[in-house]
Design an enzyme around this catalytic site. Structure first.
Site, PDB file in Angstrom:
ATOM      1  CB  VAL A   1      -0.996  -4.161   3.430  1.00  0.00           C
ATOM      2  CG1 VAL A   1      -0.473  -5.309   2.548  1.00  0.00           C
ATOM      3  CG2 VAL A   1      -1.319  -4.677   4.821  1.00  0.00           C
TER       4      VAL A   1
ATOM      5  CE  LYS B   1       4.484  -3.945   4.776  1.00  0.00           C
ATOM      6  NZ  LYS B   1       5.703  -3.714   3.981  1.00  0.00           N
TER       7      LYS B   1
ATOM      8  CB  VAL C   1       4.369   8.171   6.075  1.00  0.00           C
ATOM      9  CG1 VAL C   1       2.931   8.113   5.583  1.00  0.00           C
ATOM     10  CG2 VAL C   1       5.104   6.884   5.703  1.00  0.00           C
TER      11      VAL C   1
ATOM     12  CG  ASP D   1       7.579  -4.956   6.671  1.00  0.00           C
ATOM     13  OD1 ASP D   1       7.111  -3.993   7.308  1.00  0.00           O
ATOM     14  OD2 ASP D   1       7.430  -5.085   5.436  1.00  0.00           O
TER      15      ASP D   1
END
Ligand code: NAP
Ligand code: HSE
Length: 428
Positions: free
Chosen positions: A132, A205, A14, A201
């Site tokens: 998210v 979220k 990222v 995960d």
């Protein structure tokens, strides 16, 4: 005009995308905010590692405090991941009056309330759009776009790895083990895929989405979680023959002030738009009392989609700086948390059983459902030559989770049932 100085914690997938967008789109960004946005320092674990993005070595550091304590840095972007260190750096940055952008769902799902409280105390922004569904702007949509409505249901396919695995199992009839191995080779699934395949995960979220949608502070432990590691290709094929696709679905529901949030493999009717969300894509379906049905679809992960959301948050912080309104967000959870009991959670269920193939078996099984006040929508029985007995697939009408649990407990001691092969929630 002085540039806005930004510190970037992390230059992995990222972080590299963030650098590419901030530096590659600089001219457009400057026109939008009226200043240069400059990534002054970048934290990495190992400066000597070769990088996919060329950066002058004096902009790299292995010491996070060089960023957190630098008075010229106004905004900290956290894309390093993990919980404890990321939390320490973010709280320290807020303490010093720096604004924060993060993509860290693990952190926000566990400690979001504490971080947002510190930000409010310090009049700082904390934005976390990328936490998210990566490139889908669902957080801003829930906070702003639906502020006028009362949301009653949020359903999400919010984990790309598991959706890729389930899509391949459905479309190619492949086994869970084979597709997981392929997903790891392609780099979709991590070498330790536990957090994805066990649903953690997605649960993190959904805690974030439920908090925003229902104005109630929810965290990871409030979500009931079941992953996909026990799904067989037979379940998927049976589902298909009855008109369903199996999806790892996050479901957050509200009735009056009562809330439930879960993540579980779910049989989704093929006519429901979520059934058509395939591969690594994500989608979030939102039902509001006034608006009705809406759905948001897009890439849930990856360098550039995730970085798009991170940099959009960065732009939002800079716009607030220009307007002098950082930290003036009005949103905060204002409703007391009241979670539904198993008696209050209602759904249809799909149940697959291996049973003895002899007279009276079906009657005994349907009697258990009747005893537990669960009404049936369909019952399909067929011989199963591989187990030399019979297989029964039942779809119920809406039943409470508590009633279904009673049915399953009675099945455990019913001698005509050899094995409860699978139980799924049904949606659509
Ligand atoms: P990543 O590729 O593993 O990158 C992590 C970066 O942080 C690396 O540059 C690493 O340094 C640095 N780092 C990690 N721990 C550090 C430490 N203790 N001290 C100094 N530097 C440290 O991770 P990612 O995939 O970019 O994910 C980053 C965050 O975004 C996570 O919170 C993740 O959940 C979230 N997110 C990711 C995606 C996605 O598609 N990847 C999507 C949505 C959200 P080195 O480079 O030296 O190893
Ligand atoms: N592991 C996550 C997924 C990455 O597969 O969706 C994005 O959060």
């Amino acid at each position: 005009m002085e540039p806005i100085q930004v510190g970037l914690l992390g230059m992995g997938t990222v972080g590299t995308g963030v650098l590419r967008i901030v530096e590659g789109h600089q001219e457009d960004l400057q026109k939008q905010v009226g200043s240069e946005i400059r990534i002054a320092k970048v934290l990495v674990q190992d400066k000597s590692k070769s990088r996919r993005y060329a950066l002058e070595s004096d902009r790299l550091t292995e010491d996070a405090w060089e960023i957190v304590n630098d008075p010229s840095i106004q905004i900290v972007v956290e894309v390093m991941g993990g919980i404890e260190l990321a939390k320490t750096y973010i709280l320290a940055a807020l303490e010093k009056g720096k604004h924060v952008v993060t993509a860290n769902k693990d952190l926000m799902a566990l400690h979001g309330a504490e971080i947002l409280a510190k930000a409010a105390e310090k009049n700082c922004d904390v934005f976390y759009e990328a936490s998210v569904a990566g490139g889908i702007p669902i957080i801003r949509t829930l906070i702003d776009g639906f502020s006028s409505d009362r949301i009653t249901k949020i359903m999400g396919i919010v984990n790309g790895t598991t959706n890729y695995i389930l899509t391949k199992m459905s479309q190619e009839g492949a086994s869970y083990e084979d597709v997981l191995k392929e997903a790891q080779e392609l780099g979709y699934a991590e070498s330790d895929p536990t957090s994805d395949v066990e649903g953690y995960d997605a649960a993190r979220k959904m805690a974030i989405l439920g908090t925003l949608g229902f104005h109630t502070s929810l965290s990871f432990p409030d979500v009931s979680v079941k992953g996909i590691s026990q799904i067989s290709k037979e379940d998927i094929q049976y589902g298909k023959s009855l008109g369903y696709e199996v999806k790892l679905l996050g479901i957050a529901e509200r009735q009056d002030d009562l809330i439930s949030v879960s993540v579980q493999p779910t049989m989704v009717k093929k006519t429901h738009p979520l059934a058509a969300v395939n591969g690594v894509f994500n989608a979030v379906y939102v039902y509001g009392e006034a608006v009705g049905e809406t759905m948001f679809y897009g890439p849930g992960a990856g360098e550039m989609p995730t970085a798009t959301s991170v940099v959009a948050d960065l732009v939002a912080v800079v716009k607030n700086l220009k307007l002098g309104v950082n930290g003036r967000r009005i949103f905060s959870p204002y409703k007391e948390k009241k979670l539904k009991t198993p008696e209050q959670i209602a759904s249809k269920y799909f149940v697959r059983l291996h049973v003895d193939d002899k007279a009276g078996v079906l009657a005994k099984i349907t009697q258990v459902f009747a005893n537990c006040e669960v009404s049936l929508e369909s019952v399909v029985q067929q011989p199963n030559h591989s187990i030399a007995d019979a297989e029964i697939v039942i779809v119920t009408h809406d039943a409470s989770l508590a009633s279904m649990n009673r049915v399953l407990a009675e099945f455990e001691s019913l001698e005509v049932i050899q094995k409860i092969k699978s139980v799924y929630r049904v949606e659509g």
